[in-house]
Design a protein around this motif. Structure first.
Motif, short mmCIF file in Angstrom:
data_model
loop_
_atom_site.label_atom_id
_atom_site.label_comp_id
_atom_site.label_asym_id
_atom_site.label_seq_id
_atom_site.Cartn_x
_atom_site.Cartn_y
_atom_site.Cartn_z
N GLU A 37 0.82 -1.18 0.05
CA GLU A 37 0.01 0.12 0.01
C GLU A 37 0.71 1.40 0.00
N VAL A 38 1.84 1.51 0.85
CA VAL A 38 2.36 2.63 1.09
C VAL A 38 3.51 2.91 -0.16
N ILE A 39 4.04 2.03 -0.59
CA ILE A 39 4.93 2.32 -1.77
C ILE A 39 4.24 3.03 -2.96
N ASP A 40 2.95 2.35 -3.28
CA ASP A 40 2.14 2.72 -4.39
C ASP A 40 1.87 4.20 -4.12
N LEU A 41 1.21 4.27 -2.69
CA LEU A 41 0.71 5.72 -2.51
C LEU A 41 1.93 6.63 -2.76
N TYR A 42 3.06 6.33 -2.35
CA TYR A 42 4.15 7.39 -2.41
C TYR A 42 4.45 7.73 -3.75
N LYS A 43 4.58 6.69 -4.71
CA LYS A 43 4.87 7.05 -6.05
C LYS A 43 3.74 8.09 -6.62
N GLU A 45 1.64 10.10 -5.22
CA GLU A 45 1.88 11.39 -4.44
C GLU A 45 3.14 12.16 -4.90
N LEU A 46 4.24 11.36 -5.34
CA LEU A 46 5.36 12.12 -6.01
C LEU A 46 4.63 12.57 -7.37
N GLN A 47 4.01 11.74 -8.12
CA GLN A 47 3.37 12.28 -9.39
C GLN A 47 2.36 13.42 -9.25
N LYS A 48 1.85 13.68 -8.36
CA LYS A 48 0.95 14.61 -8.11
C LYS A 48 1.53 15.79 -7.82
N THR A 49 2.62 16.04 -7.08
CA THR A 49 3.54 17.09 -6.43
C THR A 49 4.44 17.37 -7.91
N ALA A 50 4.68 16.45 -8.80
CA ALA A 50 5.72 16.82 -9.89
C ALA A 50 4.70 17.67 -10.81
N HIS A 51 3.42 17.04 -11.00
CA HIS A 51 2.40 17.84 -11.85
C HIS A 51 2.18 19.11 -11.41
N HIS A 52 1.97 19.42 -9.92
CA HIS A 52 1.65 20.52 -9.27
C HIS A 52 2.60 21.34 -9.29
N ASN A 53 4.00 20.88 -9.18
CA ASN A 53 5.14 21.99 -9.20
C ASN A 53 5.22 22.58 -10.63
N ASN A 145 12.16 0.28 -5.47
CA ASN A 145 11.86 1.18 -6.23
C ASN A 145 11.60 2.45 -5.41
N LEU A 146 12.49 2.91 -4.62
CA LEU A 146 12.24 4.13 -4.00
C LEU A 146 13.63 5.06 -4.32
#
Length: 211
Positions: A37-43, A45-53, A145-146
Motif C-alpha cells: 500500500e505505502v509504496i504505491d501511494l508514495y509514487k 503522491e510524487l507524481q501529483k507533486t511533480a504535476h503541481h510543481n 523502487n524508492l
C-alpha cells in the motif's frame, strides 16, 4: 471519503510495531502493508507533486508548515520533500517492528529460529532499501523502487536493535557492519550506538574466555 495518506499509514505501522508482544505476525503484517500500500501511494503522491510543481500558479510552501508530525524522529530527516520524509519514517518503523519481533522471539518465546528469521527479514528490507539508493533509473528493477530516498540514523539504529536483541550468532561482527554502513552514508554513530556495540564486544570476549 477521505483518502489515506502516508502519514496515516505510518500511524498504522506504529501500531503494529507496538503489538509484537501480542501478535507473532505483527512485523509480517507491517511490511506487507508497507510494500503493498505505502509504496504505491508514495509514487502516486510524487507524481501529483511533480504535476503541481509544473503548474504556473505553484508557490513553494514554507518549511515551517512541515515537520509537525512525529516530533521525536523528524529531526533525523532534514529538509526533504514531505513524501520522502514520510516514506522514510515508514521504512524505519517497519525495520523497528522486525527488531521488536526478533527480541520478543528471543527473550520471551525462546524461539531462536523465529528470532533469526526476524533479523533476516530486517536485513533484507534494509538491503532492498539501499539497493534503490545506489541504482540509476536505467538499472534493472530491483529493491523496492524508492530511488532517491536516503536512510537515516534511525534506519541503521533499528538494525542494531534487531541484532542486539536477537539470538543470532556473531552479533558483534554484524553490528560492526551496520556501524560501517552508517559511516558510509555520512553518519556518525551516537554514544548509545557505540555502547550497544561495545556491550556485544564484551559478551563476545567473555564467551571466548570461557572456552
Amino acid at each position: 471519503g477521505v483518502e489515506p495518506s502516508i502519514e496515516s499509514y505510518s500511524n498504522l505501522l506504529q501500531v503494529w510495531s507496538n503489538s509484537t508482544r501480542h501478535y507473532e505476525d505483527a512485523a509480517e503484517r507491517a511490511e506487507s502493508v508497507f510494500r503493498r500500500e505505502v509504496i504505491d501511494l508514495y509514487k502516486k503522491e510524487l507524481q501529483k507533486t511533480a504535476h503541481h510543481n509544473e503548474h504556473p500558479s505553484y508557490r513553494p510552501s514554507s518549511s515551517k508548515q512541515r515537520h509537525h508530525r512525529h516530533p521525536a524522529i523528524r529531526k533525523d530527516y532534514g529538509q526533504q520533500p514531505q513524501q520522502v520524509e514520510d516514506i522514510t519514517i515508514c521504512i524505519n518503523i517497519v525495520l523497528k517492528t522486525w527488531a521488536n519481533q526478533a527480541t520478543h522471539f528471543h527473550m520471551v518465546k525462546k524461539d531462536s529460529e523465529k528470532s533469526h528469521k526476524a533479523v533476516g527479514r530486517a536485513m533484507r528490507l534494509l538491503y532492498d532499501f539501499l539497493q534503490d539508493d545506489t541504482k540509476d533509473d536505467g538499472d534493472d528493477d530491483r529493491g523496492i523502487n524508492l530511488i532517491g530516498v536516503k536512510p537515516t540514523d534511525g534506519t541503521f539504529r533499528a538494525l542494531l536493535h534487531a541484532i542486539s536483541g536477537s539470538s543470532i550468532p556473531r552479533k558483534y561482527d554484524r553490528a560492526r557492519i551496520i556501524l560501517d554502513l552508517m559511516k558510509r552514508y555520512g553518519m556518525e554513530p551516537s554514544q548509545q550506538d557505540l555502547k550497544v556495540v561495545e556491550r556485544l564486544s564484551s559478551k563476545t570476549r567473555f564467551r571466548q574466555t570461557k572456552r
